[in-house]
Design a protein around this motif. Structure first.
Motif, PDB file in Angstrom:
ATOM      1  N   ARG A   1       0.854  -1.186   0.000  1.00  0.00           N
ATOM      2  CA  ARG A   1       0.000   0.000   0.000  1.00  0.00           C
ATOM      3  C   ARG A   1       0.888   1.234   0.000  1.00  0.00           C
ATOM      4  O   ARG A   1       1.756   1.387   0.862  1.00  0.00           O
ATOM      5  CB  ARG A   1      -0.881  -0.009   1.250  1.00  0.00           C
TER       6      ARG A   1
ATOM      7  N   GLN B   1      -0.575   5.446  -5.669  1.00  0.00           N
ATOM      8  CA  GLN B   1      -1.032   4.175  -6.237  1.00  0.00           C
ATOM      9  C   GLN B   1      -0.363   3.929  -7.585  1.00  0.00           C
ATOM     10  O   GLN B   1      -0.345   4.793  -8.442  1.00  0.00           O
ATOM     11  CB  GLN B   1      -2.557   4.222  -6.414  1.00  0.00           C
TER      12      GLN B   1
ATOM     13  N   GLY C   1      -0.316  -1.370  -4.746  1.00  0.00           N
ATOM     14  CA  GLY C   1      -1.753  -1.578  -4.824  1.00  0.00           C
ATOM     15  C   GLY C   1      -2.398  -1.481  -3.463  1.00  0.00           C
ATOM     16  O   GLY C   1      -1.765  -1.083  -2.486  1.00  0.00           O
ATOM     17  N   GLU C   2      -3.646  -1.875  -3.411  1.00  0.00           N
ATOM     18  CA  GLU C   2      -4.425  -1.760  -2.178  1.00  0.00           C
ATOM     19  C   GLU C   2      -5.286  -3.007  -2.022  1.00  0.00           C
ATOM     20  O   GLU C   2      -6.105  -3.317  -2.888  1.00  0.00           O
ATOM     21  CB  GLU C   2      -5.297  -0.504  -2.250  1.00  0.00           C
TER      22      GLU C   2
ATOM     23  N   LEU D   1      -9.197  -2.948  -2.540  1.00  0.00           N
ATOM     24  CA  LEU D   1      -9.794  -2.588  -3.825  1.00  0.00           C
ATOM     25  C   LEU D   1      -9.938  -3.803  -4.736  1.00  0.00           C
ATOM     26  O   LEU D   1      -9.168  -4.757  -4.628  1.00  0.00           O
ATOM     27  CB  LEU D   1      -8.935  -1.533  -4.533  1.00  0.00           C
TER      28      LEU D   1
ATOM     29  N   GLY E   1      -6.639  -2.743  -6.976  1.00  0.00           N
ATOM     30  CA  GLY E   1      -6.487  -1.447  -7.611  1.00  0.00           C
ATOM     31  C   GLY E   1      -5.641  -1.502  -8.877  1.00  0.00           C
ATOM     32  O   GLY E   1      -5.299  -0.465  -9.442  1.00  0.00           O
TER      33      GLY E   1
END
Length: 121
Positions: free
Chosen positions: A32, A37, A70-71, A74, A78
């Protein structure tokens, strides 16, 4: 291998052990990075700095780590559909130890990252 949670306490030691036990493995690490992002350089800095904090960083292993900015909460972390599918095709093993830990937040605030994020969507 694909690993989540490498910037947490458990994840740092897990990554260190994977690198030691599987010397030919490439390890993609979901990291993260907030508003950056997609910034894989920021993700790698975050992994390196965190592992240095625990005395686990080894410059010789760095080329085997592939940061994935990324996350967990999501859809597709993401990532673009193509990037997500490429990672799914490459990874033979997944180690999921990522979580968002904050005792001040409610369950609805944490459910996407800690519960929903474990399911393939």
């Amino acid at each position: 291998m694909f690993v989540t949670g490498v910037t947490g306490f458990l994840g740092a030691f897990l990554l260190h052990r994977i690198l030691a036990e599987f010397p030919s493995a490439t390890v993609w690490c979901l990291v993260r990075v907030g508003p950056r992002q997609g910034d894989e350089d920021a993700a790698m800095r975050r992994v390196r700095d965190h592992m240095k904090d625990y005395g686990l960083w080894d410059d010789a292993q760095a080329q085997r780590i592939r940061p994935v900015a990324g996350e967990l909460s999501l859809d597709r972390f993401g990532l673009s559909r193509d990037r997500f599918n490429a990672l799914a095709d490459e990874a033979e093993v997944i180690f999921h130890c990522g979580a968002w830990v904050n005792s001040l937040l409610s369950y609805p605030s944490l459910v996407k990252g800690n519960v929903v994020g474990t399911a393939h969507r």
